[in-house]
Design an enzyme around this catalytic site. Structure first.
Site, PDB file in Angstrom:
ATOM      1  N   PHE A 116       0.836  -1.191   0.000  1.00 40.59           N
ATOM      2  CA  PHE A 116       0.000   0.000   0.000  1.00 40.59           C
ATOM      3  C   PHE A 116       0.879   1.254   0.000  1.00 40.59           C
ATOM      4  O   PHE A 116       1.787   1.386   0.807  1.00 40.59           O
ATOM      5  CB  PHE A 116      -0.912  -0.010   1.237  1.00 40.59           C
ATOM      6  CG  PHE A 116      -1.743   1.243   1.345  1.00 40.59           C
ATOM      7  CD1 PHE A 116      -2.708   1.541   0.381  1.00 40.59           C
ATOM      8  CD2 PHE A 116      -1.549   2.129   2.391  1.00 40.59           C
ATOM      9  CE1 PHE A 116      -3.468   2.702   0.474  1.00 40.59           C
ATOM     10  CE2 PHE A 116      -2.303   3.297   2.490  1.00 40.59           C
ATOM     11  CZ  PHE A 116      -3.267   3.589   1.521  1.00 40.59           C
ATOM     12  N   LYS A 166       9.779   3.254   6.536  1.00 39.24           N
ATOM     13  CA  LYS A 166       9.180   3.494   7.850  1.00 39.24           C
ATOM     14  C   LYS A 166       9.962   2.792   8.972  1.00 39.24           C
ATOM     15  O   LYS A 166      10.154   3.356  10.049  1.00 39.24           O
ATOM     16  CB  LYS A 166       7.728   3.003   7.825  1.00 39.24           C
ATOM     17  CG  LYS A 166       7.011   3.284   9.135  1.00 39.24           C
ATOM     18  CD  LYS A 166       5.539   3.010   9.034  1.00 39.24           C
ATOM     19  CE  LYS A 166       4.865   3.406  10.351  1.00 39.24           C
ATOM     20  NZ  LYS A 166       3.415   3.307  10.270  1.00 39.24           N
TER      21      LYS A 166
END
Ligand code: TPP
Length: 586
Positions: A116, A166
């Site tokens: 995503f 991340k």
């Protein structure tokens, strides 16, 4: 920071940015950037500016960099946030503007899985960055950031991308310390010009009968205005500066012959075509300047001073290359050049300059866009910070706002990015500690990033927005007018245009109603706005814009038919100049 504590990647990034002297970051958060924004929540030393679009963030960082000379910083989240930065990165790349762009990335185990909001930003930005990094391990982070700033700011400046997954942002490490210096064996910009080449340049200058200084953005980047003036005055050579070089040499100096190229002055283009020695300083021979390369400067030897060895003889074969920093090289050259006089040559060029450098016919019943810029020049004392979008208004601003000083002219030269004006003005204003900036746009380009009105208002930035509204995508219309038999396909911006696709009929009613209503739009952002339609009111309106505190918007309803002259058709030689017929008739 000490060595014992554990730091997250986000904390390391912020500490490193502080150590690099970053005081403003433009960005927009999203899933993978939340840890970074969380760490920024407590940061007291930096303005963290929430723009309304990532493209706005990138252009703002660019505007900031053009004013300060140091890398602007922007960031966007993974996927669409990062791809929204891309136009701004490319804009900075083509104009050699230092920038560090930080893109969030999905966690490293997900890389390459079409996760995503995954987009391969390193792949996407490879051709439009000076360098880019994908940080896969927190241990690499300090050095990557140090390198990114070094590469962005040194040599020929440019944007550097740091793609930050991340899990690297949230990982922790102890023993963090930010490197003081950096060694990169594969990247060592050469600053000092070769003494032998400088001597050769001086000899060629001594022999020249018709020397011309042709200066580009490199003069601004290296801060070489003083040295350039000294050289030109010593050797009595006329000077032309490219679009990017405007302000690198005073626009009101008697040696200045205007900008060269497609919308350059006749004096500058004739100077290039008739010169026997071109001293190019930090200019890259863009095709908008050279026109037909095979017919460019047919009589001239060329000295090319440039920090980027790759730009030497890339487009035009150069006789004497001098690789290094423009300021340093000019300082050395000034020590060895001998004073000269070239009265005849200057008088010849002055003939083209005498009555006007560019020229338009002012009118008493229609507001001419050139007149708006001239009045703006007058009421701002000629030393304002000015940003533009791309199109006719950009060329008029370049022609009629005679920039006296460097770093005042902020425009997308290389990429030609519509939508650049408003967000770059925002960045420039931050760079000036929330100082005044004039943003000139066309009605088309303004609509490409008008969401930044909110950022400007909320941050109380005194951006003076001038829209030259000709109800057209003016520059495209001009090309259709001149080269496509007036078939105005998809350029009319009026709301009640009834000419069936704007192409077949030539009677498009450009006096029809217009959308949007920029005044009401501006007021919805709580930004005071005014519309001017007649020439008699423009001066007072500009003074109102200047004297009103904070941001304002001034919509100038200018002649829809005005074209930018002079013009050299794409691919023509520089002395094949199309001039304004209205002026010919006089
Ligand atoms: C993002 C982008 N899209 C398209 C273009 C092509 N283009 C160059 S000038 C221009 C028209 C600009 O119109 P406007 O903003 O109204 O300014 P004007 O020329 O009327 O001053 C267009 C569409 C561009 N430079 N940038």
């Amino acid at each position: 920071m000490g060595n014992k504590k554990r730091y997250t990647g986000a904390e390391i990034l912020i500490d490193a940015l502080q150590k690099e002297g970053v005081d403003t970051i433009f960005g927009y958060p999203g899933g993978v950037l939340i840890p970074l924004y969380d760490a920024l929540y407590d940061c007291k030393t930096m303005d963290v500016v929430l723009t309304r679009h990532e493209q706005g963030a990138a252009h703002a960082a660019d505007g900031y960099a053009r004013v300060t000379g140091k890398a602007g910083v922007c960031m966007g989240t993974s996927g669409p946030g990062a791809t929204n930065l891309v136009t701004g990165i490319a804009t900075a790349f083509l104009d050699s503007i230092p920038m560090v762009a930080i893109s969030g990335q999905v966690a490293t185990p997900l890389l390459g899985t079409d996760a995503f909001q995954e987009a391969d930003l390193v792949g996407v930005t490879r051709p439009i960055t000076k360098h880019n990094f994908l940080v896969k391990d927190i241990k690499e982070l300090p050095e990557v950031i140090k390198k990114a700033f070094y590469i962005a700011n040194s040599g020929r400046p440019g944007p550097v991308l740091i793609d930050l997954p991340k899990d690297v942002t949230t990982a922790t490490m102890t023993g963090y310390s930010y490197p003081e210096t950096i060694e990169m064996r594969s990247y060592r910009p050469n600053l000092d010009g070769h003494p032998g080449q400088i001597k050769r340049a001086a000899t060629a200058i001594k022999r020249a009968k018709k020397p011309l200084v042709y200066a580009g953005g490199g003069v601004i980047i290296s801060g070489a205005q003083k040295e350039l003036i000294h050289l030109a005055e010593t050797i009595d050579a006329p000077v032309t500066t490219t679009l990017m070089g405007l302000g690198g040499f005073p626009g009101d100096h008697n040696l200045f012959v205007g900008m060269p190229g497609m919308h350059g002055s006749k004096a500058a283009n004739y100077a290039l075509q008739n010169s026997d020695l071109i001293i190019s300083v930090g200019a890259r021979f863009d095709d908008r300047v050279t026109g037909d390369v095979s017919k460019f400067a047919p009589h001239a030897k060329i000295i090319h001073i440039d920090i980027d060895p790759a730009s030497i003889s890339k487009i035009i074969t150069v006789d004497i290359p001098v690789v290094g920093d423009a300021q340093r090289i000019l300082a050395e050259l000034n020590k060895v050049v001998q004073p000269a006089k070239h009265e005849e040559w200057r008088a010849y060029l002055h003939g083209f300059k005498e009555s006007y450098l560019y020229g338009y016919k002012n009118k008493s019943d229609v507001l001419m866009p050139q007149y708006v810029i001239e009045e703006m020049h007058r009421i701002t004392g000629g030393d304002a910070f000015v940003t533009t979008d791309v199109g006719q208004h950009q060329m008029w601003a370049a022609q009629y706002y005679h920039f006296a000083n460097p770093r005042r002219w902020i425009t997308s030269g290389g990429l030609g990015t519509m939508g650049f004006g408003l967000p770059s003005a925002m960045g420039a204003s931050f760079a000036l500690d929330r100082g005044p900036v004039w943003s000139i746009s066309g009605d088309g380009g303004f609509q490409m990033n008008l969401q930044e009105l909110a950022t400007i208002k909320i941050n109380k930035l005194p951006v003076k927005i001038i829209i030259l509204n000709n109800k057209y995508l003016g520059m495209v219309r001009q090309w259709q007018d001149i080269f496509f038999n007036k078939r105005y396909s998809s350029v009319c911006l009026t709301a009640d245009c009834s000419c069936d696709g704007c192409g077949t009929e030539q009677e498009c009613d450009t006096r029809g109603s217009y959308m949007p209503d920029f005044i009401r739009l501006s007021e919805s952002y709580d930004i005071p706005a005014r519309r001017v339609t007649d020439p008699g009111s423009i001066t007072e309106a500009l003074e109102w814009a200047r004297d009103t505190e904070g941001p304002v918007l001034l919509e100038c309803m200018v002649s829809p038919e005005a074209n930018v002259f002079p013009m050299v058709a794409p691919g023509a030689a520089l002395d094949e100049i199309i001039e304004d017929e209205e002026l010919q008739d006089e």
